[in-house]
Design an enzyme around this catalytic site. Structure first.
Site, PDB file in Angstrom:
ATOM      1  N   LYS A  14     121.366   1.106  12.175  1.00 42.66           N
ATOM      2  CA  LYS A  14     121.242   1.219  13.626  1.00 42.66           C
ATOM      3  C   LYS A  14     119.999   0.489  14.132  1.00 42.66           C
ATOM      4  CE  LYS A  14     123.491   5.666  14.597  1.00 42.66           C
ATOM      5  NZ  LYS A  14     123.261   7.006  15.195  1.00 42.66           N
ATOM      6  N   ASP A  73     123.440   8.145  20.156  1.00 42.28           N
ATOM      7  CA  ASP A  73     124.360   8.954  19.368  1.00 42.28           C
ATOM      8  C   ASP A  73     125.710   8.264  19.456  1.00 42.28           C
ATOM      9  OD1 ASP A  73     124.596  11.144  17.623  1.00 42.28           O
ATOM     10  OD2 ASP A  73     125.712  12.271  19.119  1.00 42.28           O
ATOM     11  N   PHE A 156     127.719  -0.607   7.888  1.00 41.65           N
ATOM     12  CA  PHE A 156     127.425   0.726   7.392  1.00 41.65           C
ATOM     13  C   PHE A 156     128.413   1.707   8.015  1.00 41.65           C
ATOM     14  CE2 PHE A 156     125.120   0.071  11.292  1.00 41.65           C
ATOM     15  CZ  PHE A 156     125.158   1.288  11.958  1.00 41.65           C
ATOM     16  N   GLY A 157     128.346   2.954   7.588  1.00 44.90           N
ATOM     17  CA  GLY A 157     129.192   3.987   8.181  1.00 44.90           C
ATOM     18  C   GLY A 157     130.675   3.714   7.999  1.00 44.90           C
ATOM     19  N   TYR A 158     131.401   3.746   9.103  1.00 44.92           N
ATOM     20  CA  TYR A 158     132.856   3.573   9.078  1.00 44.92           C
ATOM     21  C   TYR A 158     133.277   2.106   9.209  1.00 44.92           C
ATOM     22  CZ  TYR A 158     133.104   8.642   9.857  1.00 44.92           C
ATOM     23  OH  TYR A 158     132.976  10.009   9.746  1.00 44.92           O
ATOM     24  N   ASP A 159     132.321   1.181   9.128  1.00 49.41           N
ATOM     25  CA  ASP A 159     132.643  -0.236   9.313  1.00 49.41           C
ATOM     26  C   ASP A 159     133.762  -0.745   8.401  1.00 49.41           C
ATOM     27  OD1 ASP A 159     130.771  -0.331  11.298  1.00 49.41           O
ATOM     28  OD2 ASP A 159     129.368  -1.640  10.254  1.00 49.41           O
ATOM     29  N   LYS A 179     129.833  -8.524  14.725  1.00 46.95           N
ATOM     30  CA  LYS A 179     129.932  -7.146  15.219  1.00 46.95           C
ATOM     31  C   LYS A 179     128.977  -6.917  16.380  1.00 46.95           C
ATOM     32  CE  LYS A 179     128.964  -2.373  13.906  1.00 46.95           C
ATOM     33  NZ  LYS A 179     128.427  -1.467  12.873  1.00 46.95           N
ATOM     34  N   HIS A 184     130.335  -1.213  20.108  1.00 50.73           N
ATOM     35  CA  HIS A 184     130.041  -0.128  21.033  1.00 50.73           C
ATOM     36  C   HIS A 184     128.546  -0.071  21.346  1.00 50.73           C
ATOM     37  CE1 HIS A 184     130.301   0.787  16.804  1.00 50.73           C
ATOM     38  NE2 HIS A 184     129.380   1.710  16.941  1.00 50.73           N
ATOM     39  N   ARG A 185     127.708  -0.289  20.328  1.00 51.09           N
ATOM     40  CA  ARG A 185     126.265  -0.255  20.545  1.00 51.09           C
ATOM     41  C   ARG A 185     125.830  -1.435  21.414  1.00 51.09           C
ATOM     42  NH1 ARG A 185     125.271   0.795  15.867  1.00 51.09           N
ATOM     43  NH2 ARG A 185     125.279   3.046  16.186  1.00 51.09           N
TER      44      ARG A 185
END
Length: 199
Positions: A14, A73, A156-159, A179, A184-185
């Site tokens: 992030k 978040d 990372f995460g759900y990527d 990306k 979204h970010r």
């Protein structure tokens, strides 16, 4: 002169994404560690919405450092799961917040989901909190679908599971640079930019 904000997150993925985008807003981010926040200082994310959790994190770091703070978040909202995991995105697979366990659980609970019903969206809420009490909230969404297996090694995460609209590749296959142009970010940060510039 650049503003200096303390980033409330420990998540290196992030941080990297946010730093790449906020620089053009005239914001320099420093980490919690650089601001003197104890590394083990934990903020309980018990809000019922992304907005509540984002604010709670930014406010806590602002109170501790007396510096403007920025927190986000993010939730993955899967239509087949009625919007879950939502605020539980980071700990969907268990309290230890393991990306591998989160991805494994998501694939498992969606194993019987038809391909045309695997729609989902990532939502990011970013909150800036200033020592004088001022608060700014921005939001961004990225729509797509959940893949039937993990693909790709970037991000990372759900990527490895999230395929954005207009693509047949997951975020993990598309790579961080691409990306960052559609995520979204990124969209939440663009919303923040509009707010800060008074548009």
């Amino acid at each position: 002169m650049s503003e200096v904000f303390v980033a409330a997150t420990h998540n290196k993925g992030k941080l990297k994404e946010m730093e790449a985008i906020v620089k053009k807003l005239g914001i320099d981010m420093i980490t919690r560690d650089e601001a003197g926040v104890p590394h083990d200082y934990d903020i309980v994310e018990d809000g019922e919405t992304l907005e509540e959790n984002s604010y709670k994190k930014a406010y806590a770091i602002m109170k501790m450092t007396n510096l403007p703070s920025i927190a986000d978040d993010t939730g993955l909202m899967v239509d087949y799961l009625n919007g879950a995991p939502g605020v539980y995105t980071g700990r969907f697979g268990g309290p230890e917040e393991s990306a591998d366990k989160n991805n494994a659980k998501l694939l498992d609970v969606m194993k019987d989901c038809p391909k045309d019903k695997r729609t989902a969206k990532f939502v990011t809420v970013i909150t800036l909190v200033y020592p004088d009490g001022k608060k700014i909230v921005a939001r961004g969404e990225c729509h797509g679908r959940i893949a039937e297996k993990k693909c790709g090694t970037n991000g990372f995460g759900y990527d490895p599971l999230f395929i954005p609209e207009g693509s047949d590749l997951t975020f993990a296959e598309l790579g961080t640079d691409y990306k960052n142009t559609i995520s979204h970010r990124r969209r939440a940060l663009e919303d923040l930019e509009r707010i800060l510039e008074g548009k």
